[in-house]
Design an enzyme around this catalytic site. Structure first.
Site: not given
Ligand code: ADP
Ligand code: ASP
Ligand code: MG
Length: 815
Positions: A679, A683
């Site tokens: 994750d 980002k």
């Protein structure tokens, strides 16, 4: 003396005809009342004729219906039984004639234009009888005695001179004053052929014209058109709900608007009264107090360059083209003469200055004939190859924007075409006369509604700016967003003049659409009852709605949903994504989405992909567009990991912190998604790209703190194996505790080089004191070099994420 015309809806029901009576009785001077058939009766008379002509017995029921409509009206309006009886006898006499004509038609099965004209005349003949009876001492006139037509190019055309004379004869007494009756009632629409005496009419909607002809012949003070809306409006209110009444219009403006489909007045109506300078007042029978619209010669206090927008569907564009046309005099004369000789009217012409093609707009029903006529007119030129055979394109609509002040205002055409372009509507042909009171253009019919809406919004409004939202995903973020929109709805209308219209909501299996907006207090129930949906339906519905100012809001984490962005952007639908998949997927696709949005003049925004509601992506964008350069990004971007490393302590082993993160909702249901750093990698890739670097997920150097084997296999195995890491973590934890450091999972970008790793940061480092599940981003730029810019705060949570999505939506509204 005044002439008052009441349309079909004004004599459609008992309520409306009683309004009519009150309006007429209030008049101080003498009035001539022109009435249409009861609302819907002309259509029904025509439909019944067709049934009879096809030998369909159901015509009898339809006929009975027509008679009952009139009887019911009499019963509900008149209380005096004797009067009812006399009037019904009168109506029955007409009805019996009509029945015989229908029966003849049923037997002969041939419906000639003459028979149809005779049939439709009964509508006005019956309605005017009832209207005359309702008024005290009203005198009834048969307009067929003084409205005279003759056949020209196959069409019944008014003989205005003869008609004017006969109207005067009918309404003037010998002393050159009008007759003494205070109220005269006249059926509109109907007329007779001046040579044969046969019943004819002035065309659909022709009652307006009847009234204008009488007003002009008798030099009336005013002509009042009483209808079912508050006057002449900026656009057709059935298509544009925000259309409003225009207080004043000039004759020229009204004529232009009516010619292009503003159905409120039948186009030929304006001319006779304009010549006599008689004002037309358009008013609402159902709201007589409203001042309505006045149409006259000179318009006062008029600052708006555009007065109204109107349109006609069913347009065919015929292009006459050929190299021999250049510089040849007389081609256009031949085009128009040939068409006029065949009674075909042309409502738009466009010729480029290169002169090698002329496009003309005709109605669909005239198109085949027009092509035939022109092909035969230019048969020689086509044979020699000097010209091409006629090319006809149908499925089009013509729109006109009208206003006399246009000629004093530069930039109207720019605004017009700019607005259409931004909405993805291409203009097929356009024309502006040198008088500059009208710009007309042709678009594909499927864009008609959208064109009218965007133009109306841009030229007249807007009282409110409307943003149409499709919300996909009703989980925690989507659900919160809908709640926030519902709570802010009134406030935004009041203070920002913004109307957020949610026109579509979809869950993973169902979808709900409503052009007028979905009720956000009951959407869950409505969605549960809605039709099943998949991606294809979603795309079809959204693009098919063809709605202006629309935004697709993706609150899912679905790859499938991310897959439709490109198509939506291509259709000028902006995209706001909480979903990270598209922006962090392969670089080429990300670039394509950004470029498509740019090319189509719409937005692709995904602020909440990083740091939830924190303004990180927007800030990077602002810095870059103002000429700064992002040199370095250092960030803690995982609320989950930050929570875990803040919780870890001598008595709380690593495996326990992961369990807590899961239980308290800080991690994904499968915490490996967070622990694997995937994750954060996503980002970081998004931030690096937005900062102007070409980065793929594979380019990110990953220093992970969990052995790879643990990330494979089942979730159960993972939970079982997790405590095996506790000792090693505790050993390292003791060391960093002694050194007075804290663990942070840090994402870095340095001039395009990216990495993620678990680092021990010392006291005094900006990351050291980061609380709970907060995020922090440090931006080192050319301008913020010595002291990087810091953005810090909640980096997760449905409420702040939804708020970030909301902020993106607001930035599209651009208010
Ligand atoms: P009537 O039966 O009174 O003759 P019409 O149906 O012929 O009424 O005309 C009134 C209708 O015209 C309105 O109900 C409205 O829907 C439609 N209309 C189309 N364009 C306009 C416009 N620009 N302003 C007002 N009404 C319009
Ligand atoms: N009754 C006719 C029609 O419906 C004429 C009119 O209403 O103006 O077309
Ligand atoms: Mg009308």
């Amino acid at each position: 003396m005044k002439v008052l015309k009441f349309g079909g809806t004004s004599v459609g029901s008992a309520e409306s005809i009683l309004n009519l009576k009150r309006i007429v009785e209030r008049q101080e001077q003498q009035v001539i009342v022109v009435v249409s058939a009861l609302g819907g009766i002309t259509d029904k008379l025509i439909a019944t004729s067709r049934l009879a002509m096809h030998g369909d017995e159901r015509y009898k029921d339809e006929f009975t219906d027509i008679v009952h409509r009139h009887h019911d009206m009499i019963d509900s309006v008149f209380t005096d039984l004797e009067q009812c009886r006399i009037l019904k006898t009168d109506i029955n006499k007409l009805a019996e004639e009509l029945r015989s004509i229908y029966y003849g038609l049923f037997l002969i099965k041939d419906l000639s234009p003459k028979t149809l004209a005779a049939i439709v005349s009964y509508g006005e003949r019956m309605s005017s009888r009832i209207t005359a009876a309702i008024m005290k001492d009203a005198q009834w006139f048969d307009s067929r005695e003084f409205i005279k037509t003759e056949l020209k190019h196959g069409k019944n055309t008014l003989d205005s001179e003869l008609t004017a004379k006969l109207v005067k004869d009918a309404f003037m007494a010998n002393d050159n004053k009008t007759i003494s009756s205070k109220v005269c009632v006249v059926p509109g629409f109907i007329s007779t052929d001046k040579n044969t005496g046969e019943t004819t009419n002035l065309g659909r909607g022709g009652s307006d014209y009847t009234a204008a002809i009488i007003a002009a012949a008798l030099d009336a003070e005013t002509l009042e058109i009483w209808t079912d809306v508050n006057g002449f409006m900026t656009a057709d209110p059935r298509v544009i709900p925000t259309a409003y009444t225009i207080a004043e219009l000039s004759y020229v403006e009204a004529m232009e608007l009516c010619n292009f489909g503003a159905k409120v007045i039948y186009p030929p109506t304006i001319y006779p009264v304009c010549v006599k300078n008689i004002p037309i007042i358009v008013k609402n029978t159902f709201n007589p107090e409203n001042p309505g619209t006045i149409i006259k010669n000179k318009v006062t206090n008029d600052s708006k360059p555009i007065k109204g927008i109107s349109s006609i569907g069913g347009t065919t564009l015929i292009t006459v083209t050929g190299l021999s046309m250049v510089g040849v005099i007389g081609v256009n004369r031949r085009i128009f003469t040939a068409l006029a000789d065949h009674g075909i009217s042309v409502f738009m012409v466009s010729q480029a200055s290169s002169e090698n093609s002329t496009s003309i707009g005709v109605r669909d029903e005239d198109a085949d004939e027009a092509v035939k006529v022109l092909d035969s007119e230019f048969v020689k030129e086509i044979e020699t190859g000097a010209m091409f055979p006629m090319h006809a394109e149908s499925g089009l609509a013509t729109i006109a924007i009208v206003g006399e002040n246009m000629k004093h205002t530069p930039g109207i055409a720019g605004k017009l075409f700019g607005t259409l372009g931004r909405s993805g509507i291409s203009v097929i042909a356009c024309a502006q006369g040198a008088s500059e009171t009208n710009i007309s253009f042709v678009v594909s019919s499927k864009y008609l509604r959208k064109s009218l809406n965007v133009l109306h919004d841009s030229f007249f409004l807007s009282e409110y700016k409307v943003l149409n939202l499709f919300i996909c995903g009703i989980g925690t973020v989507g659900g919160n967003l809908i709640e926030q929109i519902r709570a802010q709805y009134d406030e935004l209308m009041r203070t920002r003049r913004l109307k957020l219209n949610v026109v579509g909501i979809s869950s993973s299996s169902k979808a709900l659409f409503s052009r007028d907006g979905i009720d956000l207090s009951t959407y869950r129930k409505a969605l549960a009852d809605a039709q099943p949906s998949d991606m294809r339906r979603l795309v079809n519905e959204i693009t098919g709605m063809n709605i202006f100012n629309s935004v697709f809001v993706d609150c899912t984490a679905s790859e499938e949903v991310a897959g439709i962005y490109k198509t939506l952007l291509e259709h000028n639908v902006s995209v706001v994504a909480a979903n990270k998949i598209a922006a962090s997927g392969d670089y080429e696709s990300y670039r394509k989405l950004k470029d498509t949005a740019l090319r189509r003049g719409v937005k692709f925004l995904f602020e909440t992909n990083v740091g939830a509601g924190l303004p990180i992506i927007g800030t990077i964008g602002d810095l870059c567009s103002s000429g700064d350069k992002i040199l370095k990004i250092e960030a803690v971007l995982s609320g989950t990991l930050n929570f875990i490393f803040n919780e870890i302590a001598a008595d709380v082993p690593f495996s326990e912190t992961v369990r807590r993160a899961k239980e308290q909702g800080y991690s994904e249901p499968d915490p490996r998604i967070d622990l694997s750093g995937k994750d954060v990698v996503r980002k970081l890739v998004i931030l690096a790209r937005e900062a102007g670097y070409k980065v793929e997920q594979d380019d990110v150097e990953k220093h992970l703190f969990i052995p790879n084997e643990l990330l494979k296999g089942s979730l159960n195995d993972f939970w079982k194996a997790l405590p095996s890491l506790d000792n090693e973590f505790e050993r390292k934890r003791e060391i960093i505790e002694r050194e007075n450091k804290r663990w942070r999972f840090v994402a870095k970008m340095d001039m395009g080089k990216t990495s993620v790793s678990l680092e021990a940061v010392p006291v005094g480092h900006p990351f050291y004191g980061l609380e709970g599940s907060n995020n922090i981003v440090l931006l080192t730029t050319e301008r913020y070099r010595e002291y990087p810019m810091q953005i810090q705060g909640y980096g997760a949570g449905a409420g702040v994420t939804a708020a970030g999505v909301f902020a993106n939506i607001m930035s599209i509204a651009n208010i």
